[in-house]
Design a protein around this motif. Structure first.
Motif, PDB file in Angstrom:
ATOM      1  N   GLN A 109      -2.411  11.133   2.379  1.00  0.00           N
ATOM      2  CA  GLN A 109      -1.619  10.068   1.748  1.00  0.00           C
ATOM      3  C   GLN A 109      -0.295   9.810   2.466  1.00  0.00           C
ATOM      4  O   GLN A 109       0.565   9.122   1.925  1.00  0.00           O
ATOM      5  CB  GLN A 109      -1.327  10.426   0.273  1.00  0.00           C
ATOM      6  CG  GLN A 109      -2.570  10.595  -0.589  1.00  0.00           C
ATOM      7  CD  GLN A 109      -3.493   9.376  -0.532  1.00  0.00           C
ATOM      8  OE1 GLN A 109      -4.691   9.510  -0.297  1.00  0.00           O
ATOM      9  NE2 GLN A 109      -2.945   8.191  -0.729  1.00  0.00           N
ATOM     10  N   THR A 110      -0.123  10.349   3.657  1.00  0.00           N
ATOM     11  CA  THR A 110       1.147  10.154   4.369  1.00  0.00           C
ATOM     12  C   THR A 110       0.881   9.910   5.852  1.00  0.00           C
ATOM     13  O   THR A 110       0.042  10.589   6.449  1.00  0.00           O
ATOM     14  CB  THR A 110       2.065  11.401   4.242  1.00  0.00           C
ATOM     15  OG1 THR A 110       2.083  11.820   2.884  1.00  0.00           O
ATOM     16  CG2 THR A 110       3.486  11.089   4.709  1.00  0.00           C
ATOM     17  N   ILE A 111       1.619   8.943   6.391  1.00  0.00           N
ATOM     18  CA  ILE A 111       1.543   8.743   7.842  1.00  0.00           C
ATOM     19  C   ILE A 111       2.957   8.747   8.421  1.00  0.00           C
ATOM     20  O   ILE A 111       3.939   8.520   7.699  1.00  0.00           O
ATOM     21  CB  ILE A 111       0.843   7.413   8.227  1.00  0.00           C
ATOM     22  CG1 ILE A 111       1.641   6.198   7.736  1.00  0.00           C
ATOM     23  CG2 ILE A 111      -0.577   7.370   7.743  1.00  0.00           C
ATOM     24  CD1 ILE A 111       1.350   4.943   8.511  1.00  0.00           C
ATOM     25  N   VAL A 153       5.718   7.075   5.949  1.00  0.00           N
ATOM     26  CA  VAL A 153       5.182   6.172   4.926  1.00  0.00           C
ATOM     27  C   VAL A 153       4.241   6.948   4.012  1.00  0.00           C
ATOM     28  O   VAL A 153       3.220   7.467   4.467  1.00  0.00           O
ATOM     29  CB  VAL A 153       4.407   4.996   5.563  1.00  0.00           C
ATOM     30  CG1 VAL A 153       4.040   3.959   4.494  1.00  0.00           C
ATOM     31  CG2 VAL A 153       5.210   4.344   6.682  1.00  0.00           C
ATOM     32  N   ALA A 154       4.604   7.036   2.736  1.00  0.00           N
ATOM     33  CA  ALA A 154       3.713   7.659   1.741  1.00  0.00           C
ATOM     34  C   ALA A 154       2.851   6.553   1.149  1.00  0.00           C
ATOM     35  O   ALA A 154       3.345   5.462   0.847  1.00  0.00           O
ATOM     36  CB  ALA A 154       4.545   8.312   0.649  1.00  0.00           C
ATOM     37  N   LEU A 155       1.557   6.840   1.006  1.00  0.00           N
ATOM     38  CA  LEU A 155       0.616   5.815   0.538  1.00  0.00           C
ATOM     39  C   LEU A 155       0.329   5.969  -0.947  1.00  0.00           C
ATOM     40  O   LEU A 155       0.359   7.090  -1.482  1.00  0.00           O
ATOM     41  CB  LEU A 155      -0.702   5.910   1.310  1.00  0.00           C
ATOM     42  CG  LEU A 155      -0.609   5.907   2.835  1.00  0.00           C
ATOM     43  CD1 LEU A 155      -2.014   6.052   3.429  1.00  0.00           C
ATOM     44  CD2 LEU A 155       0.035   4.616   3.337  1.00  0.00           C
ATOM     45  N   ARG A 156       0.018   4.853  -1.597  1.00  0.00           N
ATOM     46  CA  ARG A 156      -0.448   4.913  -2.988  1.00  0.00           C
ATOM     47  C   ARG A 156      -1.801   5.640  -3.010  1.00  0.00           C
ATOM     48  O   ARG A 156      -2.557   5.585  -2.031  1.00  0.00           O
ATOM     49  CB  ARG A 156      -0.667   3.489  -3.529  1.00  0.00           C
ATOM     50  CG  ARG A 156       0.596   2.694  -3.715  1.00  0.00           C
ATOM     51  CD  ARG A 156       0.240   1.289  -4.159  1.00  0.00           C
ATOM     52  NE  ARG A 156      -0.301   1.288  -5.504  1.00  0.00           N
ATOM     53  CZ  ARG A 156       0.203   0.599  -6.521  1.00  0.00           C
ATOM     54  NH1 ARG A 156       1.263  -0.173  -6.338  1.00  0.00           N
ATOM     55  NH2 ARG A 156      -0.349   0.656  -7.709  1.00  0.00           N
ATOM     56  N   ASP A 157      -2.101   6.276  -4.130  1.00  0.00           N
ATOM     57  CA  ASP A 157      -3.372   6.999  -4.189  1.00  0.00           C
ATOM     58  C   ASP A 157      -4.434   6.228  -4.976  1.00  0.00           C
ATOM     59  O   ASP A 157      -5.481   6.773  -5.316  1.00  0.00           O
ATOM     60  CB  ASP A 157      -3.181   8.395  -4.784  1.00  0.00           C
ATOM     61  CG  ASP A 157      -2.613   8.333  -6.200  1.00  0.00           C
ATOM     62  OD1 ASP A 157      -2.481   7.210  -6.726  1.00  0.00           O
ATOM     63  OD2 ASP A 157      -2.302   9.405  -6.757  1.00  0.00           O
ATOM     64  N   ASP A 158      -4.146   4.965  -5.271  1.00  0.00           N
ATOM     65  CA  ASP A 158      -5.125   4.207  -6.069  1.00  0.00           C
ATOM     66  C   ASP A 158      -5.624   2.955  -5.340  1.00  0.00           C
ATOM     67  O   ASP A 158      -6.096   2.005  -5.948  1.00  0.00           O
ATOM     68  CB  ASP A 158      -4.507   3.794  -7.410  1.00  0.00           C
ATOM     69  CG  ASP A 158      -3.208   3.018  -7.233  1.00  0.00           C
ATOM     70  OD1 ASP A 158      -2.746   2.883  -6.071  1.00  0.00           O
ATOM     71  OD2 ASP A 158      -2.658   2.540  -8.234  1.00  0.00           O
ATOM     72  N   VAL A 159      -5.489   2.975  -4.029  1.00  0.00           N
ATOM     73  CA  VAL A 159      -5.911   1.798  -3.256  1.00  0.00           C
ATOM     74  C   VAL A 159      -7.369   1.967  -2.828  1.00  0.00           C
ATOM     75  O   VAL A 159      -7.726   2.968  -2.200  1.00  0.00           O
ATOM     76  CB  VAL A 159      -5.016   1.605  -2.008  1.00  0.00           C
ATOM     77  CG1 VAL A 159      -5.470   0.387  -1.218  1.00  0.00           C
ATOM     78  CG2 VAL A 159      -3.558   1.466  -2.418  1.00  0.00           C
ATOM     79  N   MET A 160      -8.188   1.002  -3.195  1.00  0.00           N
ATOM     80  CA  MET A 160      -9.621   1.086  -2.881  1.00  0.00           C
ATOM     81  C   MET A 160      -9.986   0.098  -1.778  1.00  0.00           C
ATOM     82  O   MET A 160      -9.597  -1.076  -1.830  1.00  0.00           O
ATOM     83  CB  MET A 160     -10.460   0.745  -4.123  1.00  0.00           C
ATOM     84  CG  MET A 160     -10.300   1.717  -5.273  1.00  0.00           C
ATOM     85  SD  MET A 160     -10.895   3.369  -4.864  1.00  0.00           S
ATOM     86  CE  MET A 160     -12.663   3.088  -4.824  1.00  0.00           C
ATOM     87  N   ILE A 191       0.852  -1.200   0.000  1.00  0.00           N
ATOM     88  CA  ILE A 191       0.000   0.000   0.000  1.00  0.00           C
ATOM     89  C   ILE A 191       0.890   1.254   0.000  1.00  0.00           C
ATOM     90  O   ILE A 191       0.498   2.302  -0.508  1.00  0.00           O
ATOM     91  CB  ILE A 191      -0.941  -0.019   1.226  1.00  0.00           C
ATOM     92  CG1 ILE A 191      -2.027  -1.089   1.024  1.00  0.00           C
ATOM     93  CG2 ILE A 191      -1.573   1.340   1.452  1.00  0.00           C
ATOM     94  CD1 ILE A 191      -2.951  -1.257   2.216  1.00  0.00           C
ATOM     95  N   ALA A 192       2.062   1.119   0.582  1.00  0.00           N
ATOM     96  CA  ALA A 192       3.014   2.243   0.566  1.00  0.00           C
ATOM     97  C   ALA A 192       3.472   2.499  -0.871  1.00  0.00           C
ATOM     98  O   ALA A 192       3.637   1.558  -1.649  1.00  0.00           O
ATOM     99  CB  ALA A 192       4.209   1.926   1.451  1.00  0.00           C
ATOM    100  N   ALA A 193       3.668   3.786  -1.190  1.00  0.00           N
ATOM    101  CA  ALA A 193       4.098   4.125  -2.547  1.00  0.00           C
ATOM    102  C   ALA A 193       5.569   3.762  -2.748  1.00  0.00           C
ATOM    103  O   ALA A 193       6.009   3.483  -3.861  1.00  0.00           O
ATOM    104  CB  ALA A 193       3.884   5.611  -2.801  1.00  0.00           C
TER     105      ALA A 193
END
Lengths: 300, 534
Positions: free
Chosen positions: B159-161, B105-112, B86-88
């Motif tokens: 999109q970031t934690i 942790v940067a997250l992908r922006d296409d995870v549903m 899930i992380a980019a």
């Protein structure tokens, strides 16, 4: 039970007098039994099974619990006639020693269940009233469960092991004996000789053991022989589900359970103890049927 | 044409048109129809818990692995490499002035997040990830909370934690905790709250390639393809996991074509035999579950090191490995398996440290005599009915019988055994387990922190703490190895073997990756898994 009967009445002897001989009821029963070829064959099978159990240390080629895991699942050979199991133990030796467990549990549990159940049935039948209602309702409840379920319940409470298994199977069997002993007791207690015994002031314990019990013993003996087979089968079933005698003691049920894992490639591991079980259960059933024909011909 | 004939002709025309439309509609859906559902026979009677933060049984882990993702994931078919999930991108750490460490942790922006019976599909955001990690860290909502102790998780933006840990840790210790395993699986907040914790036990909702569709108790769980999966639509239309506890039944079902994949028996003989069948492929792969012995150092007579040494010398690794046979069974030389992770002892290292005990029955009996037990003694042990335990306990009983120790073995249900051994019922406890790193093995089984699972009552906390405190992976591994040496030198624990996974499949099944090792103890079924035409 030493009542005499006159055999051959009406036939003339050499001196012209009737040829009268006294034949005990036991002898007559044995003669009837002997004429039943199936029963006699079953008796021979039981004798063989008992001989195997008694002579197991002499007959078994190997110690049944010694493992050789490196050579596990070795196929039958001249050294190991039925091969080696998944621990590398000699299968033939385990089947031979398994006979001991089957017989001990079969006979001891029937003895326990027989004594307990018969006592319950006779007491209920003789005293009647509330005692009878209480005992027979408990019996009805126990009889409403299938044998295996009752066995599982008792084992779940008591735990596993040979003694506990004997108790579990004995308690499973007891209601059958109670039911069988109850009916005849109801009619026998009304007989004149029982009333005479009561009139003479004999103790209840004496009346129950000397006058009632001998007159219901025939049917109980039939039940005992048939239920020995059932007890052996029940032991195998409980061992099959892992609640029987604990390893490494060889039992047929446990052997069948372990063998089913290898059913597709080494079926002998399950089939061989299965045949031993079938042979023994069949033997007791044949004898049981024979005894029923002799002692309780009405229920045939 | 009579009126009646006209009506019949009209009806026939309508049927023809309808049939044509049906064919057309059918053709339009052919893409979906062409895909097959993979039928997977697993060695279990039923599910336990499909909340990934509780899932621990193999069947549960397998199902949740297909439904959920981690922030990072083990590269499919391996356990030695991690990659973003899930992380980019792979998270990075910064050391803070107050001595803490922060992982960004940067997250992908296409995870549903998948739709559920109560919620629509929606895009996963940092709020979901924060919720999930906080849930994983709570004893009330997770079985794996201890792995997340001392963590602070915050959303920087959608999109970031940022995860701040009290004590800096190495990549090797941190990354597996946010991977696709146990507490690392990310749960979407909305469906969890809508379904409730109880609902989630049988109705998991995640972000993975497959979506929960149906659960039939003691029969099956059906998963459907998640066509909105961020790595692309799965090649399968779904996966049906069937619970078949009997090995022979699974084998026959595979032979008849009823199953595409079946869990096998953990035996080399079984693998060899089944692989000879036409159209069937057997895979033997990791991760192996390690069987190790724990000796309670506080219970008589095992409080005497001489007795414990005698027990070690009674054991034959080969005898235990023979139950599985190579390559399914492999020797390990410490409770931490060197084959699978840093910190375990190889055969050479164990031999060099003098903790590779070979079976020596005569010497074992001498030691017992020296300890005052020349006539041996008797002990009661309980074992699970599961073969992985029962068979090894039975072999142990035979080994101990040879040195005069009588074992009264009682077979109990698997759950009962776990309960009893946690009450110190067994002075000698076998444990079969895979853990993701040496820290978890050692802290769970050989420190006070392990609590009821410290079966030996032996403590290597100092070394474990020291290893945690360093971010130098090499130094860390050395400290773990020393802990393994210590616990075997003092005869508290002993690594015996690991048993690899054995699965059979139709040769038409392609998992989509090479099978070296899968952390979730099944072959790993994902969007790339396919079934070619028969």
């Amino acid at each position: 039970m030493a009542q005499a009967s006159i055999a051959g009445a009406g036939s003339a002897g050499q001196n012209g007098a009737p040829n009268i001989s006294l034949v005990s009821q036991r002898t007559r029963a044995w003669r009837t039994f002997r004429r039943n070829k199936s029963a006699l064959f079953g008796l021979g099978m039981i004798v063989l099974v008992i001989a195997i159990a008694v002579l197991a240390p002499l007959l078994a080629p190997y110690d049944p619990i010694v493992q050789d895991t490196v050579n596990r699942l070795e196929r039958p050979s001249s050294e190991h006639w039925l091969g080696l199991d998944h621990f590398g133990r000699d299968v033939l030796s385990r089947i031979i020693y398994g006979t001991q467990v089957a017989l001990i549990i079969g006979i001891a549990s029937v003895a326990l269940g027989g004594v307990l159940g018969t006592a319950m049935g006779i007491v209920a039948g003789y005293f009647g009233g509330r005692i009878s209602s209480l005992i027979m309702r408990v019996v009805d409840i126990l009889l409403s469960f299938p044998d295996l379920i009752t066995g599982l319940l008792v084992v779940a409470v008591l735990g596993t092991g040979m003694t506990k298994l004997i108790i579990a199977i004995g308690l499973t069997i007891a209601p059958r004996f109670a039911r069988i002993a109850y009916g005849p007791t109801l009619s026998v207690k009304e007989k004149e000789f029982v009333e005479a015994a009561r009139a003479l002031g004999q103790r209840t314990r004496i009346i129950l053991s000397r006058h009632i019990l001998p007159n219901v013993a025939g049917e109980l003996l039939v039940l005992a022989s048939l239920w020995t087979a059932q007890a052996i089968r029940l032991e195998a079933s409980l061992s099959f589900v892992g609640l029987g005698v604990q390893p490494p003691t060889p039992t047929w049920g446990q052997m069948i359970r372990d063998g089913t894992v290898y059913l597709t490639n080494f079926p002998l591991l399950a089939i061989a103890p299965g045949v031993a079980l079938l042979f023994t259960v069949f033997a007791f059933n044949l004898v049981g049927d024979g005894l029923r024909d002799v002692l309780d011909p009405k229920s045939k | 044409m009579t009126k009646r004939k006209r009506s019949v002709a009209l009806l026939m025309s309508f049927i023809l048109v309808a049939t044509s439309f049906g064919g057309f509609l059918g053709a339009s859906g052919a893409g979906a129809q062409d895909r097959e559902t993979l039928v997977f026979g697993i060695n279990a009677a039923d599910i336990g818990n499909l909340d990934p933060h509780y899932a621990s049984a193999t069947q549960d882990r397998a199902i949740v692995d297909m439904v959920f993702n981690g922030l990072v994931r083990f590269v499919p078919g391996t356990v030695s490499e991690l990659e973003p999930d899930i992380a980019a991108e792979m998270p990075t750490a910064t050391e803070n002035e107050d001595g803490t460490q922060t992982w960004t942790v940067a997250l992908r922006d296409d995870v549903m997040c998948q739709p559920s019976s109560e919620t629509e599909a929606y895009q996963l955001t940092s709020a979901d990830v924060v919720f999930s990690l906080q849930k994983a860290a709570s004893d009330d909502t997770s079985n794996y909370a201890s792995a997340y102790a001392g963590w602070t998780v915050e959303a920087v933006d959608d999109q970031t934690i940022e995860i701040t840990v009290e004590t800096p840790v190495s990549d090797a210790l941190f990354l597996p905790t946010i991977a696709n395993y146990s507490g690392g699986f990310i749960i979407c907040q909305q469906p969890f709250e809508a379904l409730g914790a109880d609902g989630f036990i049988t109705n998991p909702v995640g972000t993975g390639p497959f979506m929960f569709q149906e659960y039939t108790p003691q029969n099956s769980v059906v998963l459907a393809a998640n066509d909105d999966y961020f790595r692309g639509a799965p090649a399968l239309s779904g996966v049906e996991v069937r619970f078949i506890a009997d090995g022979t039944t699974r084998e026959l079902a595979l032979q008849s074509g009823e199953l595409h994949v079946a869990a096998g028996l953990p035996e080399a003989q079984w693998a060899d035999r089944v692989s000879e069948q036409e159209g069937v492929v057997v895979d033997v792969f990791g991760v192996g579950e390690v069987l190790f012995l724990n000796i309670n150092t506080t219970i008589e007579p095992f409080d005497d090191p001489l007795v414990r040494e005698a027990i070690m010398l009674a054991i034959s690794r080969e005898g235990h490995i023979a139950l599985s046979g190579a390559p399914v069974g492999e020797a390990v030389y410490s409770p931490v398996p060197a084959q699978l992770m840093e910190g375990g002892l190889t055969e050479e290292e164990a031999t060099e440290a003098d903790v590779n005990y070979e079976q020596d029955t005569a010497r074992a009996m001498e030691l017992l005599a020296e300890a005052g037990y020349e006539d041996g003694f008797e002990i009661d042990l309980v074992t699970s009915e599961m073969d992985s335990y029962r068979l090894n306990y039975e072999v142990l009983a035979d080994e101990l019988r040879q040195i005069g120790v009588t074992v009264n073995l009682e077979v109990v249900q698997h759950a009962a055994m776990h309960e009893l051994i946690r009450q110190d019922e067994n002075a000698l406890t076998f444990y079969v387990a895979y853990r993701p790193n040496a820290d978890v093995y050692l802290s769970q089984f050989f420190t006070e922190e392990g609590g009821v699972t410290n079966f030996s009552k032996y403590d290597v906390s100092d070394l474990v703490e020291e290893a945690r405190a360093t971010t130098d992976s090499a130094e860390q591994a050395e400290l773990w190895k020393q802990a393994n040496i210590n616990l075997q030198q003092d005869f508290a624990g002993y690594g015996i073997l690991l048993v690899n996974q054995v699965y059979a499949r139709q040769d038409t099944v392609d998992y989509g990756h090479e099978l070296n090792a899968v952390i979730n103890l099944y072959p790993g079924i994902d969007e790339t898994t396919s079934i070619s035409g028969d």
